[in-house]
Design a protein around this motif. Structure first.
Motif, PDB file in Angstrom:
ATOM      1  N   ASP A   1       0.888  -1.182   0.121  1.00  0.00           N
ATOM      2  CA  ASP A   1      -0.044  -0.080   0.061  1.00  0.00           C
ATOM      3  C   ASP A   1       0.724   1.164  -0.081  1.00  0.00           C
ATOM      4  OD1 ASP A   1      -2.148   1.587   0.049  1.00  0.00           O
ATOM      5  OD2 ASP A   1      -2.672   1.298   2.244  1.00  0.00           O
ATOM      6  N   VAL A   2       1.227   1.757  -1.121  1.00  0.00           N
ATOM      7  CA  VAL A   2       2.533   2.455  -1.441  1.00  0.00           C
ATOM      8  C   VAL A   2       1.933   4.144  -1.730  1.00  0.00           C
ATOM      9  CG1 VAL A   2       4.520   3.071  -2.711  1.00  0.00           C
ATOM     10  CG2 VAL A   2       4.007   0.811  -2.148  1.00  0.00           C
ATOM     11  N   VAL A   3       2.595   4.864  -0.956  1.00  0.00           N
ATOM     12  CA  VAL A   3       2.449   6.427  -1.673  1.00  0.00           C
ATOM     13  C   VAL A   3       3.981   7.077  -1.757  1.00  0.00           C
ATOM     14  CG1 VAL A   3       1.525   8.859  -1.093  1.00  0.00           C
ATOM     15  CG2 VAL A   3       0.267   6.596  -0.572  1.00  0.00           C
ATOM     16  N   LEU A   4       4.216   7.345  -2.994  1.00  0.00           N
ATOM     17  CA  LEU A   4       5.649   7.955  -3.248  1.00  0.00           C
ATOM     18  C   LEU A   4       5.341   9.272  -3.650  1.00  0.00           C
ATOM     19  CD1 LEU A   4       7.305   5.007  -5.280  1.00  0.00           C
ATOM     20  CD2 LEU A   4       7.718   5.752  -3.097  1.00  0.00           C
ATOM     21  N   LEU A   5       6.032  10.276  -2.852  1.00  0.00           N
ATOM     22  CA  LEU A   5       5.847  11.772  -3.254  1.00  0.00           C
ATOM     23  C   LEU A   5       7.136  12.406  -3.761  1.00  0.00           C
ATOM     24  CD1 LEU A   5       3.855  13.998  -1.220  1.00  0.00           C
ATOM     25  CD2 LEU A   5       6.144  14.691  -2.028  1.00  0.00           C
ATOM     26  N   ASP A   6       7.306  12.894  -4.929  1.00  0.00           N
ATOM     27  CA  ASP A   6       8.564  13.522  -5.125  1.00  0.00           C
ATOM     28  C   ASP A   6       8.353  15.021  -4.907  1.00  0.00           C
ATOM     29  OD1 ASP A   6       9.974  11.362  -5.996  1.00  0.00           O
ATOM     30  OD2 ASP A   6       9.054  11.532  -7.907  1.00  0.00           O
ATOM     31  N   GLY A   7       9.101  15.653  -4.572  1.00  0.00           N
ATOM     32  CA  GLY A   7       9.051  17.159  -4.091  1.00  0.00           C
ATOM     33  C   GLY A   7      10.070  18.016  -4.097  1.00  0.00           C
ATOM     34  N   GLU A   8       9.798  19.341  -4.270  1.00  0.00           N
ATOM     35  CA  GLU A   8      11.036  20.326  -4.154  1.00  0.00           C
ATOM     36  C   GLU A   8      11.317  20.825  -2.684  1.00  0.00           C
ATOM     37  OE1 GLU A   8       9.455  23.373  -6.739  1.00  0.00           O
ATOM     38  OE2 GLU A   8       9.864  22.226  -8.502  1.00  0.00           O
ATOM     39  N   VAL A   9      12.475  21.070  -2.440  1.00  0.00           N
ATOM     40  CA  VAL A   9      12.813  21.199  -0.799  1.00  0.00           C
ATOM     41  C   VAL A   9      12.998  22.847  -0.646  1.00  0.00           C
ATOM     42  CG1 VAL A   9      14.327  20.650   1.140  1.00  0.00           C
ATOM     43  CG2 VAL A   9      13.586  18.654  -0.561  1.00  0.00           C
ATOM     44  N   THR A  10      12.627  23.287   0.236  1.00  0.00           N
ATOM     45  CA  THR A  10      13.049  24.535   0.765  1.00  0.00           C
ATOM     46  C   THR A  10      13.430  24.491   2.311  1.00  0.00           C
ATOM     47  OG1 THR A  10      11.500  25.569  -0.881  1.00  0.00           O
ATOM     48  CG2 THR A  10      12.567  27.082   0.901  1.00  0.00           C
ATOM     49  N   PRO A  11      14.306  24.839   2.713  1.00  0.00           N
ATOM     50  CA  PRO A  11      14.984  24.832   4.086  1.00  0.00           C
ATOM     51  C   PRO A  11      14.471  26.359   4.796  1.00  0.00           C
ATOM     52  CG  PRO A  11      16.807  25.479   2.736  1.00  0.00           C
ATOM     53  CD  PRO A  11      15.853  25.105   1.840  1.00  0.00           C
ATOM     54  N   TYR A  12      13.991  26.000   6.169  1.00  0.00           N
ATOM     55  CA  TYR A  12      13.736  26.991   6.981  1.00  0.00           C
ATOM     56  C   TYR A  12      14.355  27.140   8.351  1.00  0.00           C
ATOM     57  CZ  TYR A  12       9.698  27.994   3.612  1.00  0.00           C
ATOM     58  OH  TYR A  12       8.880  28.164   2.683  1.00  0.00           O
ATOM     59  N   THR A  13      14.681  28.134   8.880  1.00  0.00           N
ATOM     60  CA  THR A  13      15.130  28.274  10.274  1.00  0.00           C
ATOM     61  C   THR A  13      14.004  28.498  11.056  1.00  0.00           C
ATOM     62  OG1 THR A  13      15.184  30.684  10.492  1.00  0.00           O
ATOM     63  CG2 THR A  13      16.946  29.376   9.806  1.00  0.00           C
ATOM     64  N   HIS A  14      14.236  28.131  12.557  1.00  0.00           N
ATOM     65  CA  HIS A  14      12.908  28.403  13.311  1.00  0.00           C
ATOM     66  C   HIS A  14      12.491  29.924  13.357  1.00  0.00           C
ATOM     67  CE1 HIS A  14      13.961  24.782  15.218  1.00  0.00           C
ATOM     68  NE2 HIS A  14      15.038  24.973  15.756  1.00  0.00           N
ATOM     69  N   ASP A  15      13.081  30.821  13.022  1.00  0.00           N
ATOM     70  CA  ASP A  15      12.551  32.047  12.767  1.00  0.00           C
ATOM     71  C   ASP A  15      11.949  32.266  11.580  1.00  0.00           C
ATOM     72  OD1 ASP A  15      13.710  32.919  15.204  1.00  0.00           O
ATOM     73  OD2 ASP A  15      15.357  33.851  14.266  1.00  0.00           O
ATOM     74  N   GLU A  16      12.103  31.429  10.514  1.00  0.00           N
ATOM     75  CA  GLU A  16      11.593  31.686   9.294  1.00  0.00           C
ATOM     76  C   GLU A  16      10.447  30.774   8.833  1.00  0.00           C
ATOM     77  OE1 GLU A  16      15.575  32.591   6.569  1.00  0.00           O
ATOM     78  OE2 GLU A  16      14.982  30.360   7.093  1.00  0.00           O
ATOM     79  N   VAL A  17      10.084  29.738   9.746  1.00  0.00           N
ATOM     80  CA  VAL A  17       9.086  28.653   9.372  1.00  0.00           C
ATOM     81  C   VAL A  17       7.926  29.361   9.702  1.00  0.00           C
ATOM     82  CG1 VAL A  17       9.049  27.759  11.982  1.00  0.00           C
ATOM     83  CG2 VAL A  17       8.378  26.181   9.748  1.00  0.00           C
ATOM     84  N   PRO A  18       6.722  29.280   9.029  1.00  0.00           N
ATOM     85  CA  PRO A  18       5.366  29.805   9.213  1.00  0.00           C
ATOM     86  C   PRO A  18       4.823  29.105  10.697  1.00  0.00           C
ATOM     87  CG  PRO A  18       5.695  29.150   7.014  1.00  0.00           C
ATOM     88  CD  PRO A  18       6.693  28.540   7.692  1.00  0.00           C
ATOM     89  N   VAL A  19       4.222  30.012  11.300  1.00  0.00           N
ATOM     90  CA  VAL A  19       3.769  29.700  12.636  1.00  0.00           C
ATOM     91  C   VAL A  19       2.695  28.428  12.602  1.00  0.00           C
ATOM     92  CG1 VAL A  19       2.425  30.398  14.738  1.00  0.00           C
ATOM     93  CG2 VAL A  19       4.288  31.666  13.980  1.00  0.00           C
ATOM     94  N   GLN A  20       2.068  28.585  11.794  1.00  0.00           N
ATOM     95  CA  GLN A  20       0.870  27.635  11.552  1.00  0.00           C
ATOM     96  C   GLN A  20       1.534  26.038  11.197  1.00  0.00           C
ATOM     97  OE1 GLN A  20       1.223  30.373   9.660  1.00  0.00           O
ATOM     98  NE2 GLN A  20      -0.689  31.132   9.637  1.00  0.00           N
ATOM     99  N   ALA A  21       2.805  25.948  10.369  1.00  0.00           N
ATOM    100  CA  ALA A  21       3.560  24.839  10.308  1.00  0.00           C
ATOM    101  C   ALA A  21       4.071  24.341  11.388  1.00  0.00           C
ATOM    102  CB  ALA A  21       4.419  25.026   9.256  1.00  0.00           C
ATOM    103  N   ALA A  22       4.856  25.235  12.275  1.00  0.00           N
ATOM    104  CA  ALA A  22       5.237  24.893  13.537  1.00  0.00           C
ATOM    105  C   ALA A  22       4.389  24.356  14.599  1.00  0.00           C
ATOM    106  CB  ALA A  22       6.163  25.865  13.898  1.00  0.00           C
ATOM    107  N   ASP A  23       3.247  25.146  14.793  1.00  0.00           N
ATOM    108  CA  ASP A  23       2.413  24.716  15.668  1.00  0.00           C
ATOM    109  C   ASP A  23       1.855  23.549  15.196  1.00  0.00           C
ATOM    110  OD1 ASP A  23       2.820  27.085  17.056  1.00  0.00           O
ATOM    111  OD2 ASP A  23       1.278  28.057  16.386  1.00  0.00           O
ATOM    112  N   GLY A  24       1.380  23.208  14.012  1.00  0.00           N
ATOM    113  CA  GLY A  24       0.732  22.138  13.326  1.00  0.00           C
ATOM    114  C   GLY A  24       1.460  20.972  13.742  1.00  0.00           C
ATOM    115  N   PHE A  25       2.690  21.192  13.506  1.00  0.00           N
ATOM    116  CA  PHE A  25       3.889  20.024  13.930  1.00  0.00           C
ATOM    117  C   PHE A  25       3.795  19.436  15.333  1.00  0.00           C
ATOM    118  CE2 PHE A  25       7.790  17.751  14.370  1.00  0.00           C
ATOM    119  CZ  PHE A  25       7.988  17.253  12.929  1.00  0.00           C
ATOM    120  N   HIS A  26       3.878  20.556  15.884  1.00  0.00           N
ATOM    121  CA  HIS A  26       3.992  20.227  17.513  1.00  0.00           C
ATOM    122  C   HIS A  26       2.594  19.595  17.873  1.00  0.00           C
ATOM    123  CE1 HIS A  26       3.788  22.196  21.818  1.00  0.00           C
ATOM    124  NE2 HIS A  26       4.281  20.812  21.862  1.00  0.00           N
ATOM    125  N   ALA A  27       1.374  19.745  17.430  1.00  0.00           N
ATOM    126  CA  ALA A  27       0.126  19.414  17.750  1.00  0.00           C
ATOM    127  C   ALA A  27       0.006  17.996  17.191  1.00  0.00           C
ATOM    128  CB  ALA A  27      -1.151  20.200  17.303  1.00  0.00           C
TER     129      ALA A  27
END
Length: 153
Positions: free
Chosen positions: A81-107
């Motif tokens: 039961d496979v899902v393969l996702l290819d994607g483009e990567v963008t790095p972020y520091t703690h100060d740059e990451v969107p709050v919604q992404a960081a809060d969602g990851f934490h939750a």
């Protein structure tokens, strides 16, 4: 061992993939060093409805590879039961990451990576191509996203 059920149609596959991205906590991250050495590791993730968010140290191979190479492959599931996702990567520091992404990851994961210090980086993976299939009967039609767009046929 083969699943004798009929293959899912495209709409159901896309619905199932989205549900898995929302519910599952970990996936496999494939990356490569600048000289082409492959590396595969499981990481926790957040799907925000468009992008996958990952966090790891810049000092480990995955962090170095993702920071140096703007492409990755992510995988969910086992060999049946496979899902393969290819994607483009963008790095972020703690100060740059969107709050919604960081809060969602934490939750979702229970880990607030922002408290783990500056050695950690966030990586947004914007999907470009996605395939999904459940055993051999679904190999046909497994391409569900091309160039970042969910396919119709």
């Amino acid at each position: 061992m083969t699943n004798e059920t009929a293959p899912r149609d495209r709409a159901q596959r896309i619905k199932d993939v989205r549900r898995r991205l929302e519910r599952e906590t970990d996936l496999w991250v494939a990356s490569a060093s600048p000289d082409g050495v492959p590396y595969l590791v499981p990481l926790s993730f957040l799907w925000d409805g468009r992008d996958v968010w990952l966090v790891t140290r810049l000092t480990n191979p995955t962090g170095r590879n993702l920071a140096a190479n703007p492409r990755t492959r992510l995988a969910l599931g086992d060999t049946r039961d496979v899902v393969l996702l290819d994607g483009e990567v963008t790095p972020y520091t703690h100060d740059e990451v969107p709050v919604q992404a960081a809060d969602g990851f934490h939750a979702k994961t229970g880990w607030d990576a922002r408290r783990s210090g500056p050695a950690y980086r966030w990586f947004r993976v914007r999907p470009t191509d996605l395939q999904a299939w459940h055993e051999e009967p679904e190999l046909a039609g497994r391409q569900l996203m091309t160039d970042g767009v969910w396919t119709d046929a």
